[in-house]
Design an enzyme around this catalytic site. Sequence first.
Site: not given
Lengths: 434, 434
Positions: A31, A171, A215, A272, A326-327
């Site tokens: 990602g 993350d 996220m 999330e 967006l983050q």
Amino acid sequence: MLKYWKKYIRSISERVIVMLKGNAIVGQSGGPTAAINATLAGVIRGAFECEYIDTLYGAFNGVDGMLNDRICSINEIFTNSSSEIDESKLALLSNTPAAALGSCRCKLPQPGSDAGREIYESLLAFFKRHNIRYFFYIGGNDSMDTVAKLTTWLQDKDWEMRLMGVPKTIDNDVVGTDHTPGFGSAAKFIAATMQEILRDTAVYSLKAVTIVEIMGRDAGWLTAAAALPGRICGDAPSLIYLPERVFDYDRFYADVEAALKVRNNVVIAVSEGVRLADGTYVGASAQSGVVDVFGHQYLSGTAKTLELAVKKRLGCKVRSVELNILQRCASHIASKTDLDESAEVGRAAVRAAANGESGKMMCFTRQNEPYKVGVKSEDIAAIANQIRAVPDEYINNEGNGITDTGIDYLLPLIQGEPDIIYENGMPKHFVINR
Amino acid sequence: MLKYWKKYIRSISERVIVMLKGNAIVGQSGGPTAAINATLAGVIRGAFECEYIDTLYGAFNGVDGMLNDRICSINEIFTNSSSEIDESKLALLSNTPAAALGSCRCKLPQPGSDAGREIYESLLAFFKRHNIRYFFYIGGNDSMDTVAKLTTWLQDKDWEMRLMGVPKTIDNDVVGTDHTPGFGSAAKFIAATMQEILRDTAVYSLKAVTIVEIMGRDAGWLTAAAALPGRICGDAPSLIYLPERVFDYDRFYADVEAALKVRNNVVIAVSEGVRLADGTYVGASAQSGVVDVFGHQYLSGTAKTLELAVKKRLGCKVRSVELNILQRCASHIASKTDLDESAEVGRAAVRAAANGESGKMMCFTRQNEPYKVGVKSEDIAAIANQIRAVPDEYINNEGNGITDTGIDYLLPLIQGEPDIIYENGMPKHFVINR
């Protein structure tokens, strides 16, 4: 004397390993982040500095590009008319979000398996065809897995190569490194945005709840960053829920009711990935009672589910906000610390490979007071496919907030603002045509 | 001779009107923007410069604060130890999103109505109690309505006052002004974010659709700003839908299919306010087929509804993103042009009132090539409660994109970046304790 000779021979053999000459390839995977191109810029700088590397190629869409011979010459793109590195292009690249070379979600088969043979042989043929001796892979857990498997498979082949993984993930859940490149920028966007949401929601004097979904499927690092505004404006979300703690609706309702007694405008940050005691994600729970045309449970997202639940239970005004992609791509408010470190770790990967290292992942070490980051390499096989959770001491006893220790960990990572070049009122990006 | 005397008498009477001395009050109302405090800063500067104004009060939560005597002395807050205006506080205030004085959603009753008498009398008593002769109201359509009604009601009362409206709305849908304070900053956030989303969605080589929902219930100005990245990176959303055109699902599916033939990653910008031919909002349509526990139609939002519809129809990967309240409070990427103009229009309101104007709204006029903005005042009664739509020449013939003329209109409004003061890695805000 024998000892001396042994040492001499070892030093020669080490130097032989060191002097592996040829071309290199760099790929990006997984990602997007706001810093993945800063790492690419670091690899590019490292390759330009390295006397053993002739041409640095870029693989379009990671391993997919190597399997389909979709590559570009980085030297051509980033060299100016005097055959020197084009610093202005490199600066733009560093401030461009999302993999400039394109990404993929490719997971390699097990090295020994029959299924994998064709793919690995195809990759080896690709390396030989382009005389590629160095492979740098910038990505998340899956990408580190790719480097580990390829390293294993290549061990007994007649092609000497150095393979290095450079982690990137917003993350921050990779084992073996103090933090991951890309995390600081996402955390800074979240902190700045949470502060703005705190301002925004405070304008009315009605009782209202705002639930912000952040996220982080398996670890709550990004959600923890929502606590950071507390260090600047004295105001922070009233409640913060991470996936490291079991989510309990009754405790949640009690938390919200208590918070509404203290202030009118309650802001809640929720990951999330929060789950109920039975392991189901809150976002996948039937709590909202919403079903689609076929009667299937409708997955509305964690914040939306909680919005409906609070509305039903407490009856007050509730709003949900999903920070969404967006983050991970908001490079206009990237952390300079993150971009600088991300570039440095890419450059260090090239140096380490040139010095003979292979099958390694580049990692950050940290020293506090003052904050200082070092770069080291770790055996990638020991690191891949693990999840690093937020430690207990960063989460408060109630499981609904972040401790000062947690904030101390996070704060240095969001420091500094890069010099962003604006054109026509918008940040200028560097696009590599694929 | 008679003509001369008439002129002389008029000039005296004008000067008498001009020299209205007393205190002033400023309030903020309606939804937050990133520039509403820049206008407040402009009013503060104007009041400090005005010799007729003694103390400038701030009303907490707009008209509500005046009805409940919840006010503060702006002079005390924004004066430094040398009794001068505190420029550093004013600079911080200008870069703080959302009404620093708090907001309200109060709509005054009709001036002549029985229901209204008590409220108006209460406001008059408040003005007399604090010797308030000037009232500046920063807000959207409802706030202009408040100024208009109060002006009407006060006409035959024994209290001379000057009442001025200063518009603010990210929606840009106020009649009588070239654009509204607050719009440029929201448009800049949207443009920068759309560009980042274009980068983010382009990394994979799979067919995918990303639908971005942008605010604007009645007018598509903000959604039009999604087209701006086309002027910098040559890439823009493939499709843009505004509420100014009827939304038709069949045409929409055909548009998406055609776009997917041209590129893998299709990005769509859609206004929250798009409606079907029968007038129902797309976000409120049953197209998604989702119902809640009670069998009620579930309002999932416009982008989410379209996401489910495209998934069902085309079967490809679809994602929806709602920019949500971020677009109105993201002061960290505010437009300098917007902030400067927003401050100027606030200051001009004070000057106009000092010069005898009342019952007016401050408006922008525009000159192009080079872009230059002028400030004028318009009779507020003629302006309030109207909606200014995006003109036809800004929307393409297919009703799914923005013309060059539209982009030419938008582009000057997002220019320039304010000097934002960071502390601990986050933009520093100015908070007025209420």
